[in-house]
Design a protein around this motif. Structure first.
Motif, PDB file in Angstrom:
ATOM      1  N   TRP A 120       0.852  -1.187   0.000  1.00  0.00           N
ATOM      2  CA  TRP A 120       0.000   0.000   0.000  1.00  0.00           C
ATOM      3  C   TRP A 120       0.882   1.227   0.000  1.00  0.00           C
ATOM      4  CZ3 TRP A 120      -0.508   3.630   4.130  1.00  0.00           C
ATOM      5  CH2 TRP A 120      -1.592   4.523   4.015  1.00  0.00           C
ATOM      6  N   GLU A 121       0.472   2.264  -0.743  1.00  0.00           N
ATOM      7  CA  GLU A 121       1.222   3.513  -0.829  1.00  0.00           C
ATOM      8  C   GLU A 121       0.299   4.662  -0.452  1.00  0.00           C
ATOM      9  OE1 GLU A 121       3.846   2.566  -4.793  1.00  0.00           O
ATOM     10  OE2 GLU A 121       1.654   2.451  -4.911  1.00  0.00           O
ATOM     11  N   ASP A 122       0.678   5.439   0.541  1.00  0.00           N
ATOM     12  CA  ASP A 122      -0.217   6.501   1.018  1.00  0.00           C
ATOM     13  C   ASP A 122      -0.265   7.708   0.094  1.00  0.00           C
ATOM     14  OD1 ASP A 122       2.138   7.918   1.510  1.00  0.00           O
ATOM     15  OD2 ASP A 122       1.882   7.987   3.689  1.00  0.00           O
ATOM     16  N   PHE A 123       0.523   7.691  -0.981  1.00  0.00           N
ATOM     17  CA  PHE A 123       0.575   8.826  -1.908  1.00  0.00           C
ATOM     18  C   PHE A 123      -0.158   8.538  -3.214  1.00  0.00           C
ATOM     19  CE2 PHE A 123       4.436   6.271  -1.898  1.00  0.00           C
ATOM     20  CZ  PHE A 123       4.543   5.856  -3.209  1.00  0.00           C
ATOM     21  N   ARG A 124      -0.851   7.396  -3.303  1.00  0.00           N
ATOM     22  CA  ARG A 124      -1.586   7.071  -4.519  1.00  0.00           C
ATOM     23  C   ARG A 124      -3.041   7.513  -4.392  1.00  0.00           C
ATOM     24  NH1 ARG A 124       2.435   6.525  -8.155  1.00  0.00           N
ATOM     25  NH2 ARG A 124       3.700   4.637  -7.820  1.00  0.00           N
ATOM     26  N   PRO A 125      -3.688   7.864  -5.497  1.00  0.00           N
ATOM     27  CA  PRO A 125      -5.070   8.356  -5.425  1.00  0.00           C
ATOM     28  C   PRO A 125      -6.077   7.305  -4.961  1.00  0.00           C
ATOM     29  CG  PRO A 125      -4.370   8.105  -7.714  1.00  0.00           C
ATOM     30  CD  PRO A 125      -3.146   7.954  -6.867  1.00  0.00           C
ATOM     31  N   ASP A 126      -5.740   6.016  -5.065  1.00  0.00           N
ATOM     32  CA  ASP A 126      -6.662   4.968  -4.632  1.00  0.00           C
ATOM     33  C   ASP A 126      -6.324   4.412  -3.249  1.00  0.00           C
ATOM     34  OD1 ASP A 126      -4.335   3.594  -5.235  1.00  0.00           O
ATOM     35  OD2 ASP A 126      -5.294   2.095  -6.525  1.00  0.00           O
ATOM     36  N   ARG A 127      -5.573   5.169  -2.464  1.00  0.00           N
ATOM     37  CA  ARG A 127      -5.122   4.674  -1.159  1.00  0.00           C
ATOM     38  C   ARG A 127      -6.271   4.300  -0.237  1.00  0.00           C
ATOM     39  NH1 ARG A 127      -4.112   9.981  -1.818  1.00  0.00           N
ATOM     40  NH2 ARG A 127      -5.147  11.479  -0.460  1.00  0.00           N
ATOM     41  N   ASP A 128      -7.411   4.970  -0.355  1.00  0.00           N
ATOM     42  CA  ASP A 128      -8.542   4.683   0.527  1.00  0.00           C
ATOM     43  C   ASP A 128      -9.311   3.435   0.106  1.00  0.00           C
ATOM     44  OD1 ASP A 128      -7.955   6.928   2.065  1.00  0.00           O
ATOM     45  OD2 ASP A 128      -9.269   8.237   0.897  1.00  0.00           O
ATOM     46  N   ASP A 129      -8.970   2.837  -1.014  1.00  0.00           N
ATOM     47  CA  ASP A 129      -9.634   1.611  -1.448  1.00  0.00           C
ATOM     48  C   ASP A 129      -9.168   0.392  -0.653  1.00  0.00           C
ATOM     49  OD1 ASP A 129     -10.873   3.160  -3.331  1.00  0.00           O
ATOM     50  OD2 ASP A 129      -9.729   2.402  -5.036  1.00  0.00           O
ATOM     51  N   PHE A 130      -8.040   0.509   0.037  1.00  0.00           N
ATOM     52  CA  PHE A 130      -7.467  -0.616   0.766  1.00  0.00           C
ATOM     53  C   PHE A 130      -7.969  -0.624   2.207  1.00  0.00           C
ATOM     54  CE2 PHE A 130      -4.599   0.350  -2.668  1.00  0.00           C
ATOM     55  CZ  PHE A 130      -4.074  -0.862  -3.082  1.00  0.00           C
ATOM     56  N   SER A 160      -7.395  -3.854   7.252  1.00  0.00           N
ATOM     57  CA  SER A 160      -7.100  -5.246   7.578  1.00  0.00           C
ATOM     58  C   SER A 160      -6.057  -5.875   6.667  1.00  0.00           C
ATOM     59  CB  SER A 160      -8.385  -6.082   7.520  1.00  0.00           C
ATOM     60  OG  SER A 160      -8.961  -6.028   6.225  1.00  0.00           O
ATOM     61  N   VAL A 161      -5.806  -5.287   5.480  1.00  0.00           N
ATOM     62  CA  VAL A 161      -4.813  -5.865   4.569  1.00  0.00           C
ATOM     63  C   VAL A 161      -3.477  -5.141   4.648  1.00  0.00           C
ATOM     64  CG1 VAL A 161      -6.612  -6.641   2.985  1.00  0.00           C
ATOM     65  CG2 VAL A 161      -5.441  -4.461   2.539  1.00  0.00           C
ATOM     66  N   LEU A 162      -3.356  -4.149   5.525  1.00  0.00           N
ATOM     67  CA  LEU A 162      -2.120  -3.375   5.625  1.00  0.00           C
ATOM     68  C   LEU A 162      -1.221  -3.949   6.702  1.00  0.00           C
ATOM     69  CD1 LEU A 162      -3.516   0.268   5.337  1.00  0.00           C
ATOM     70  CD2 LEU A 162      -3.035  -1.398   3.531  1.00  0.00           C
ATOM     71  N   GLY A 163       0.009  -4.267   6.326  1.00  0.00           N
ATOM     72  CA  GLY A 163       0.944  -4.878   7.247  1.00  0.00           C
ATOM     73  C   GLY A 163       2.036  -3.939   7.703  1.00  0.00           C
ATOM     74  N   TRP A 199      10.130   1.827   2.658  1.00  0.00           N
ATOM     75  CA  TRP A 199       9.950   2.977   1.788  1.00  0.00           C
ATOM     76  C   TRP A 199       8.904   3.894   2.406  1.00  0.00           C
ATOM     77  CZ3 TRP A 199      12.873   3.813  -2.570  1.00  0.00           C
ATOM     78  CH2 TRP A 199      13.676   2.740  -2.990  1.00  0.00           C
ATOM     79  N   ALA A 200       9.148   5.198   2.361  1.00  0.00           N
ATOM     80  CA  ALA A 200       8.268   6.166   3.007  1.00  0.00           C
ATOM     81  C   ALA A 200       6.844   6.024   2.518  1.00  0.00           C
ATOM     82  CB  ALA A 200       8.774   7.587   2.744  1.00  0.00           C
ATOM     83  N   GLY A 201       5.912   5.899   3.464  1.00  0.00           N
ATOM     84  CA  GLY A 201       4.498   5.857   3.125  1.00  0.00           C
ATOM     85  C   GLY A 201       3.996   4.531   2.596  1.00  0.00           C
TER      86      GLY A 201
END
Length: 279
Positions: A106-116, A119-122, A127-129
């Motif tokens: 997951w990358e916090d700088f992508r426009p679809d970040r809120d789609d994740f 529960s799937v984030l580890g 790498w930053a973000g």
């Protein structure tokens, strides 16, 4: 951006297929079956998939909008940061264009970040973000990745470079195994092919024997640094390109071997900007 997993452990995993480097986590979810494919929002029959052959020169630029000055037949650029117009400009110049997309973190700088879902984030991956994804959650991740690959297709890309497809060899926060990774990587390849896109296997050397038939080319970082380039031979034997970079080795230390193995090799800076020094 340099994306290297723990090589020694990956080799061991390929032989024994135990659990990965990660610590304890919840029970596996969606790990025994792949979800059915979903049709894209604007379905159309896929055309013939591009099959890059060994020896093609390439440019790999993930830092910002593409600079089209390199006189090479293949460009690998960031799918989010570049526009359809950038891809079209490269096509007019006779280039094939690969869409870089992160499928393992997951990358916090992508426009679809809120789609994740959370529960799937580890664990952070260094790498930053960014945080590793629970690739066992196929029914959650597949539609997200389908939308990302739709973006690549709709912008006119010819292929996809899915990054971070060897999480099982890292401390992700989930008990990922080599089997989980194989299932996920095959799903990723299928998503690309359903959209008429060719797809490259990024690193993940131990699983090449099981995956070479599913992927159309390979992308590798630092196989010469770690004395691993011979492990990419199945792709070359199958008539599939291996796009390879080194970051710290001088060209005199790897180009002769790269030419012998028919790799498409160059020296790059880790930031993957415009500068390149090919073999």
């Amino acid at each position: 951006m340099r994306r290297r997993a723990c090589t020694a452990l990956l080799i061991a995993l390929a032989v024994a297929a135990p659990t990965g480097c990660s610590g304890s986590a919840g029970p596996p979810v969606d790990s025994n079956s792949s979800p059915p494919s979903r049709s894209s929002a604007t379905p159309s029959p896929p055309g013939p998939v591009w099959k890059p052959r060994p020896g093609l020169a390439w440019q790999w630029q993930l830092d910002g909008r593409v600079d089209t000055s390199a006189d090479v037949p293949v460009y690998d650029i960031d799918g989010f940061e570049n526009l359809a117009a950038d891809v079209a400009r490269l096509h007019r110049a006779g280039r094939k264009v690969i869409c870089y997309v992160n499928v393992g973190a997951w990358e916090d700088f992508r426009p679809d970040r809120d789609d994740f879902p959370s529960s799937v984030l580890g664990e952070p991956n260094g790498w930053a973000g960014e945080r590793w994804l629970d690739i066992r959650r196929l029914t959650v991740l597949r539609p997200i990745m389908e939308r990302r690959f739709d973006m690549c297709r709709d912008k006119g890309f010819d292929a996809v470079e899915p990054d971070l497809v060897e999480g099982y060899g890292n401390d992700t926060g989930f008990p990922l195994t080599a089997r989980h990774q194989l299932r996920y990587n095959r799903m990723i390849a299928a998503i690309a092919h359903e959209r008429g896109l060719s797809v490259g296997l990024k690193n993940d050397l131990p699983q090449i024997p099981q995956l070479v038939g599913h992927f159309d080319f390979a992308v590798n970082e630092e196989c010469a640094q770690y004395d691993e380039c011979g492990e990419l031979s199945p792709f070359i034997a199958a008539g599939k390109a291996v796009f390879h970079v080194e970051y710290t080795q001088p060209r005199s230390g790897f180009c002769a071997e790269s030419r012998r193995l028919r790799l498409s090799s160059m020296l790059k800076e880790p930031e993957l900007g415009v500068w390149r020094s090919p073999c």
